[in-house]
Design a protein around this motif. Sequence first.
Motif, PDB file in Angstrom:
ATOM      1  N   LEU A  35       0.839  -1.202   0.000  1.00  0.00           N
ATOM      2  CA  LEU A  35       0.000   0.000   0.000  1.00  0.00           C
ATOM      3  C   LEU A  35       0.870   1.246   0.000  1.00  0.00           C
ATOM      4  O   LEU A  35       0.608   2.206  -0.717  1.00  0.00           O
ATOM      5  N   GLY A  36       1.927   1.203   0.813  1.00  0.00           N
ATOM      6  CA  GLY A  36       2.811   2.357   0.918  1.00  0.00           C
ATOM      7  C   GLY A  36       3.817   2.424  -0.219  1.00  0.00           C
ATOM      8  O   GLY A  36       4.156   3.497  -0.706  1.00  0.00           O
ATOM      9  N   SER A  37       4.276   1.244  -0.699  1.00  0.00           N
ATOM     10  CA  SER A  37       5.397   1.269  -1.638  1.00  0.00           C
ATOM     11  C   SER A  37       4.980   1.137  -3.099  1.00  0.00           C
ATOM     12  O   SER A  37       5.527   1.804  -3.972  1.00  0.00           O
ATOM     13  N   ASP A  38       4.011   0.292  -3.400  1.00  0.00           N
ATOM     14  CA  ASP A  38       3.678   0.029  -4.800  1.00  0.00           C
ATOM     15  C   ASP A  38       2.194  -0.316  -4.929  1.00  0.00           C
ATOM     16  O   ASP A  38       1.825  -1.473  -5.133  1.00  0.00           O
ATOM     17  N   PRO A  39       1.345   0.704  -4.820  1.00  0.00           N
ATOM     18  CA  PRO A  39      -0.103   0.441  -4.829  1.00  0.00           C
ATOM     19  C   PRO A  39      -0.553  -0.343  -6.060  1.00  0.00           C
ATOM     20  O   PRO A  39      -1.468  -1.146  -5.985  1.00  0.00           O
ATOM     21  N   ARG A  40       0.133  -0.121  -7.196  1.00  0.00           N
ATOM     22  CA  ARG A  40      -0.297  -0.791  -8.428  1.00  0.00           C
ATOM     23  C   ARG A  40      -0.223  -2.319  -8.270  1.00  0.00           C
ATOM     24  O   ARG A  40      -1.032  -3.054  -8.820  1.00  0.00           O
ATOM     25  N   ALA A  41       0.769  -2.760  -7.505  1.00  0.00           N
ATOM     26  CA  ALA A  41       0.980  -4.208  -7.377  1.00  0.00           C
ATOM     27  C   ALA A  41       0.137  -4.821  -6.262  1.00  0.00           C
ATOM     28  O   ALA A  41       0.134  -6.035  -6.081  1.00  0.00           O
ATOM     29  N   CYS A  42      -0.563  -3.964  -5.514  1.00  0.00           N
ATOM     30  CA  CYS A  42      -1.288  -4.465  -4.343  1.00  0.00           C
ATOM     31  C   CYS A  42      -2.591  -5.139  -4.777  1.00  0.00           C
ATOM     32  O   CYS A  42      -3.422  -4.540  -5.455  1.00  0.00           O
ATOM     33  N   ARG A  43      -2.730  -6.408  -4.399  1.00  0.00           N
ATOM     34  CA  ARG A  43      -3.949  -7.141  -4.787  1.00  0.00           C
ATOM     35  C   ARG A  43      -4.985  -7.123  -3.672  1.00  0.00           C
ATOM     36  O   ARG A  43      -4.645  -7.037  -2.497  1.00  0.00           O
ATOM     37  N   ALA A  44      -6.249  -7.236  -4.088  1.00  0.00           N
ATOM     38  CA  ALA A  44      -7.353  -7.149  -3.132  1.00  0.00           C
ATOM     39  C   ALA A  44      -7.920  -8.535  -2.835  1.00  0.00           C
ATOM     40  O   ALA A  44      -7.784  -9.454  -3.629  1.00  0.00           O
ATOM     41  N   GLN A  45      -8.569  -8.623  -1.686  1.00  0.00           N
ATOM     42  CA  GLN A  45      -9.317  -9.849  -1.378  1.00  0.00           C
ATOM     43  C   GLN A  45     -10.674  -9.719  -2.069  1.00  0.00           C
ATOM     44  O   GLN A  45     -11.705  -9.548  -1.430  1.00  0.00           O
ATOM     45  N   ALA A  46     -10.618  -9.750  -3.398  1.00  0.00           N
ATOM     46  CA  ALA A  46     -11.819  -9.489  -4.193  1.00  0.00           C
ATOM     47  C   ALA A  46     -12.110 -10.679  -5.085  1.00  0.00           C
ATOM     48  O   ALA A  46     -11.193 -11.415  -5.458  1.00  0.00           O
ATOM     49  N   TYR A  47     -13.388 -10.862  -5.402  1.00  0.00           N
ATOM     50  CA  TYR A  47     -13.795 -12.011  -6.225  1.00  0.00           C
ATOM     51  C   TYR A  47     -15.009 -11.625  -7.051  1.00  0.00           C
ATOM     52  O   TYR A  47     -15.931 -10.985  -6.572  1.00  0.00           O
ATOM     53  N   ASP A  48     -14.967 -11.985  -8.315  1.00  0.00           N
ATOM     54  CA  ASP A  48     -16.114 -11.751  -9.210  1.00  0.00           C
ATOM     55  C   ASP A  48     -16.632 -13.093  -9.693  1.00  0.00           C
ATOM     56  O   ASP A  48     -15.840 -13.958 -10.084  1.00  0.00           O
TER      57      ASP A  48
END
Length: 592
Positions: free
Chosen positions: A465-478
Amino acid sequence: MLRTHTCGEVRVEHLDQEVILCGWVDSTRDHGGAVFIDLRDRYGKTQIVYGPESGPELVEEAGKLRSEDVVKVTGQVTHRPEGTLNDKLATGAIEIRGTQLEVLNKSQTPPFTPSQQELPGEDLRLKYRYLDLRREKMQQQLLLRSQIIKVMRDYFEEHDFVDVETPILGRSTPEGARDYLVPSRIHHGQFYALPQSPQLYKQILMVAGYDRYIQVARCFRDEDLRADRQPEFTQLDLEMSFVDAEDVMSMIDGLVVRVAKEVLGKEIPLPLPRMTYAEAMERFGHDAPDLRFGMELIDCSDLAATTEFRVFRGAVEAGGKVRGINVKGVAEQFSRKRIDELTEYVKQDFSAKGLAWFRMESDGKLWSPISKNLTDELLEQFAERMEAEPGDLMLFIADSWEVSCKALGGLRKRLGSELQLYDPDDLNCSWVIEFPMFDFDEENNHWVAMHHPFTAPLAEDQALLGSDPRACRAQAYDLVINGSEAGGGTIRIHDSTLQQEVFDLLGLDATMARERFGFLLDALQFGAPPHGGIALGIDRWVMLLSGLDNIRDCIAFPKTQRATDLMTEAPSLVDTNQLEELNIRIVPLRDK
Ligand code: ASP
């Protein structure tokens, strides 16, 4: 009841009985001395005959009936005469010999009839929706919808879910769309927002200890409409406490199996396949991939990087990709014109720079307008990578990763449907997981939440979150059904510090966050359990399960693409005194 039976009910076992049916006149046929009427209600059609034994007055009266008159018919159930049985109709073995006739309501000549062969224009159907809803197809749709919702409710009740209604008049909820606003009469200048979803209420319900919540919820988003969108739509909204992503998904797996079985009689093997977002984009160029057919994207960037051909090499050097799809066996049937159309399509719809194509000749050699730019050896390598066989056509996009995903994903979808690469009756359900937390909005130069700002990052990615938001994955599901997003959800943040950290990244500083979501931040400090949920688009489910492609056919009273209701003519002007009460005066700021 005015009737003893419905128009779909009477059979040979009722022979000789006197019955009373009520319904709409579907059609009449005057055979000189005998009038035949098809009487219709939502259960079916029954043939009524007023003949010599009914007496001349009744025959005459029946002869005056017109399409869509509402009548009450009394008569005797008889066998249809030899040779006139209609096995397409459930009541086709009998007819009713009319002894009485009462016209309950005359109809004007309708602009179209429910059983006419040719479908009237959609505007006319929407304006006279009550006539349209009398059509058998529409009735099937609404019944299917009602059945799906019932199965869902039963399923969740069996799993201890509590159905809670959340407010329609509320505060703006951040699903990322434009709000519908409702001016307050009591607080001049202030507005309620119609819910884009019950998101925050359902999270609050978790804090309140209702650990399993569902609602068939109406949601409102003022967006430009597409074929599968409506400004108001219905979600099966759900939230659970003390769960991880896998728990929510397996709860929905069970639901999918149940709906498929009870509504369509189909068996779906479990668990539904799960694929990460990264894999979906890599293999299919889409975050809701249609897995009913292959034609996956193949990366040839490494080969492209070695060519002299500028378009290919340049794309890779600029950090992009050269990827292609192999459209099996169509080289012969795809004319230059058709390929030009596809080129236009990727340029227009996805801003691709162009479309490169190769075909494999019967001698096993690749040929392309650009093959002169490539060595024989490289052509062979391309052929091998693409698993080409004689007669195959290969389409390539050399562009940024995003454009190559969109364009090839779009081509795959379009060609899959045009070439009928799948059985339209298949029901293919799967999950796409681990979406990125954020998207970068280049235009406004800031991060936006890919799902919504309450989504929790994967535990192992939290430091990003602090260093590389682009690479941060979410606990998300579709949930994906036949290549359409049929639902989406996430595990939520249940810690106010982490929540503020995400707000900060999205440009919502502590003061702004407090102003908009103070109640949520407060709630998170009074014993918030870990929780997560999902929302399933019911209109979409009905559309996908019935194999339709128009969402308006799945909703009783839908809006047009221009967000109007043609029957009631909403939206409309309102009385000046209504506006006065609201302390509102209409002053056009600009012409539309
Ligand atoms: N509120 C979300 C939506 O409407 C669904 C969810 O996260 O549960 O898309």
